[in-house]
Design a protein around this motif. Structure first.
Motif, mmCIF file in Angstrom:
data_model
loop_
_atom_site.group_PDB
_atom_site.id
_atom_site.type_symbol
_atom_site.label_atom_id
_atom_site.label_comp_id
_atom_site.label_asym_id
_atom_site.label_seq_id
_atom_site.Cartn_x
_atom_site.Cartn_y
_atom_site.Cartn_z
ATOM 1 N N SER A 41 61.198 -50.302 41.978
ATOM 2 C CA SER A 41 62.106 -50.648 40.886
ATOM 3 C C SER A 41 61.639 -50.051 39.559
ATOM 4 O O SER A 41 60.510 -49.591 39.410
ATOM 5 C CB SER A 41 62.215 -52.168 40.757
ATOM 6 N N HIS A 42 62.541 -50.126 38.577
ATOM 7 C CA HIS A 42 62.242 -49.699 37.211
ATOM 8 C C HIS A 42 61.915 -50.915 36.346
ATOM 9 O O HIS A 42 61.988 -50.833 35.115
ATOM 10 C CB HIS A 42 63.436 -48.946 36.620
ATOM 11 N N GLY A 45 65.642 -49.250 41.947
ATOM 12 C CA GLY A 45 64.992 -48.071 42.516
ATOM 13 C C GLY A 45 65.619 -47.573 43.802
ATOM 14 O O GLY A 45 64.993 -46.784 44.524
ATOM 15 N N ILE A 46 66.866 -47.957 44.081
ATOM 16 C CA ILE A 46 67.479 -47.569 45.350
ATOM 17 C C ILE A 46 67.603 -46.056 45.473
ATOM 18 O O ILE A 46 67.366 -45.488 46.553
ATOM 19 C CB ILE A 46 68.858 -48.253 45.528
ATOM 20 N N TRP A 47 67.911 -45.359 44.373
ATOM 21 C CA TRP A 47 68.096 -43.919 44.468
ATOM 22 C C TRP A 47 66.760 -43.191 44.575
ATOM 23 O O TRP A 47 66.678 -42.131 45.206
ATOM 24 C CB TRP A 47 68.907 -43.413 43.277
ATOM 25 N N ASP A 48 65.709 -43.758 44.016
ATOM 26 C CA ASP A 48 64.378 -43.196 44.222
ATOM 27 C C ASP A 48 63.984 -43.319 45.696
ATOM 28 O O ASP A 48 63.391 -42.396 46.277
ATOM 29 C CB ASP A 48 63.351 -43.931 43.349
ATOM 30 N N LEU A 49 64.306 -44.470 46.296
ATOM 31 C CA LEU A 49 63.992 -44.665 47.708
ATOM 32 C C LEU A 49 64.754 -43.672 48.585
ATOM 33 O O LEU A 49 64.192 -43.085 49.525
ATOM 34 C CB LEU A 49 64.333 -46.095 48.129
ATOM 35 N N ASN A 61 66.858 -59.288 28.349
ATOM 36 C CA ASN A 61 65.821 -58.421 27.795
ATOM 37 C C ASN A 61 64.870 -58.073 28.932
ATOM 38 O O ASN A 61 63.792 -58.640 29.061
ATOM 39 C CB ASN A 61 65.077 -59.135 26.663
ATOM 40 N N ILE A 62 65.279 -57.140 29.785
ATOM 41 C CA ILE A 62 64.551 -56.835 31.008
ATOM 42 C C ILE A 62 64.226 -55.348 31.054
ATOM 43 O O ILE A 62 65.108 -54.504 30.852
ATOM 44 C CB ILE A 62 65.375 -57.229 32.254
ATOM 45 N N ALA A 63 62.965 -55.039 31.314
ATOM 46 C CA ALA A 63 62.561 -53.642 31.465
ATOM 47 C C ALA A 63 63.356 -52.997 32.597
ATOM 48 O O ALA A 63 63.588 -53.607 33.635
ATOM 49 C CB ALA A 63 61.071 -53.560 31.777
ATOM 50 N N GLY A 64 63.780 -51.773 32.388
ATOM 51 C CA GLY A 64 64.523 -51.054 33.415
ATOM 52 C C GLY A 64 66.019 -51.111 33.239
ATOM 53 O O GLY A 64 66.737 -50.255 33.759
ATOM 54 N N ILE A 65 66.506 -52.139 32.536
ATOM 55 C CA ILE A 65 67.955 -52.218 32.268
ATOM 56 C C ILE A 65 68.148 -52.512 30.780
ATOM 57 O O ILE A 65 68.607 -53.598 30.397
ATOM 58 C CB ILE A 65 68.651 -53.274 33.158
ATOM 59 N N PRO A 66 67.775 -51.559 29.933
ATOM 60 C CA PRO A 66 67.838 -51.796 28.486
ATOM 61 C C PRO A 66 69.266 -51.968 27.991
ATOM 62 O O PRO A 66 70.218 -51.502 28.617
ATOM 63 C CB PRO A 66 67.203 -50.523 27.905
ATOM 64 N N ARG A 97 60.055 -44.078 38.953
ATOM 65 C CA ARG A 97 61.003 -42.953 38.987
ATOM 66 C C ARG A 97 60.349 -41.671 39.511
ATOM 67 O O ARG A 97 60.618 -40.572 39.008
ATOM 68 C CB ARG A 97 61.609 -42.715 37.601
ATOM 69 N N ASP A 98 59.505 -41.813 40.527
ATOM 70 C CA ASP A 98 58.794 -40.664 41.084
ATOM 71 C C ASP A 98 58.963 -40.671 42.603
ATOM 72 O O ASP A 98 58.085 -41.129 43.334
ATOM 73 C CB ASP A 98 57.314 -40.736 40.695
ATOM 74 N N PRO A 99 60.103 -40.166 43.113
ATOM 75 C CA PRO A 99 60.342 -40.190 44.559
ATOM 76 C C PRO A 99 59.286 -39.452 45.367
ATOM 77 O O PRO A 99 58.979 -39.854 46.489
ATOM 78 C CB PRO A 99 61.713 -39.526 44.695
#
Length: 368
Positions: A305-306, A216-220, A71-76, A348-350
């Motif tokens: 990260s998300h 958040g790797i793709w945001d980076l 139950n982790i935010a970012g990976i529902p 989520r804001d690159p």
């Protein structure tokens, strides 16, 4: 002189097979206990984490897997991630290992190293043993059923909930028996800050986490693309896939990749960097054992990260005098205070991430 008080016997339960941040935190806790104060036993799955924990000199009890309701935010838990619920039920069959360890050791306390190990908590409660559950990740509150399930188990089976910071505590705000104990870092082993200045004029931005979308790797990478004209800003990606390379080459691994259950994101990142011509400013460093070396080569830590909270690397960077750029949905400013020891940007804001990195790169005094 008489003998000292008898040691407290503690049964720790770890669910990870890799030496991730939560496992490193557990080992640091074990190594920091006063000699002779705790008789520690750790239940842990086989793998690198097993050997990592044994190196702390504790007795490790092997278990094939630990049931954990994620139950982790970012990976529902949506789409194919419902398989994690199936896995949690499937792993209930290994509960006998925990039950036998409780009967044999009769611990004074059971310590669960992450949220969601409810089977282990219930077994401790049935045996009349106090249960402490560490919570190292912000809970996903978007799912009402998960929130209700977690609240029910916390109230029925856990005596004390230990969030690692106020971001995690905020996500558990209905749970009364919480006490924040901040993620520990071995300050005595850290050299004085070096001042965040280099003669070569290059500003090194480190990403220290698993190469996964929710980290958040793709945001980076998109932020790096937005800063492609800045040859003096170099991005270094430390970390790898969840599974070893052989897994992704196997038929089962390839099938998991097609289904999106286990993507080979390291290979995807490599292809993306080549396709966008960013090899000069984006470097994949892979997994590195000595994090001290990583921080010696870091001017800014990026944690986009998300997960709606700072990770262990943010704690470790901060105590070394290295600022972090952290993505948060809820601006809980305890570990990172915006503009004081880091910069907080939206998740989520690159573009915001790139602007914060540019701001720190252009202002050495602000970095200090």
């Amino acid at each position: 002189m008489g003998e000292g008080p008898p040691a407290i016997r503690v049964l720790y339960v770890n669910h990870m097979d890799a030496p991730t941040g939560c496992v490193r935190s557990l080992r640091f806790l074990l190594e920091s206990l006063p000699p002779g104060s705790v008789e520690a036993h750790v239940i842990s799955p086989p793998g690198p984490a097993d050997a990592f924990l044994r190196a702390a000199g504790v007795n490790v009890i092997p278990i094939p897997a630990v049931s954990l309701f994620q139950n982790i935010a970012g990976i529902p838990v949506r789409g194919v991630r419902w398989l994690t619920v199936v896995r949690a039920f499937w792993n209930l069959r290994h509960g006998g290992v925990i039950r036998r360890a409780i009967r044999r050791l009769r611990p004074h306390l059971i310590h669960l190293n992450e949220h969601g190990m409810f089977q282990a908590a219930l077994l401790g409660r049935q045996a009349g043993i106090p249960v402490v559950m560490h919570v190292r990740a912000v809970a996903d509150r978007a799912s009402a059923w998960q929130t209700r399930l977690a609240r029910s188990f916390f109230n029925r089976a856990v005596d004390l909930v230990v969030p690692i910071d106020d971001s995690v505590r905020h996500s558990l705000r209905e749970i009364p028996h919480c006490r924040v104990i901040y993620n520990p870092v071995a300050a005595r082993q850290i050299p004085p800050p070096r001042g965040n200045s280099r003669s070569d004029g290059v500003v090194r931005v480190s990403f220290l986490a698993g190469v996964q979308t929710f980290k958040g790797i793709w945001d980076l990478l998109e932020a790096a693309r937005l800063l492609r004209d800045r040859k003096d800003i170099v991005f270094r990606i430390y970390g790898g896939n969840r599974w070893p390379d052989a897994f992704y080459r196997s038929p089962f691994g390839r099938a998991c990749g097609i289904l999106g259950v286990a993507r080979n994101e390291v290979a995807e990142v490599r292809a993306w960097v080549e396709r966008h011509g960013l090899a000069g400013t984006v470097q994949q460093m892979g997994h590195v054992e000595s994090q001290g070396e990583i921080f010696e080569e870091t001017d800014i830590l990026a944690f986009p990260s998300h997960l709606n909270g700072p990770g262990r690397s943010v704690f470790e960077a901060g105590i070394r005098g290295i600022p972090s750029v952290v993505a948060l949905r809820d601006r809980v400013e305890d570990i990172v205070k915006d503009g004081a020891n880091g910069i907080i940007v939206p998740e989520r804001d690159p573009a915001a991430l790139a602007a914060a990195i540019r701001r720190l790169a252009d202002d050495p005094d602000l970095r200090r």
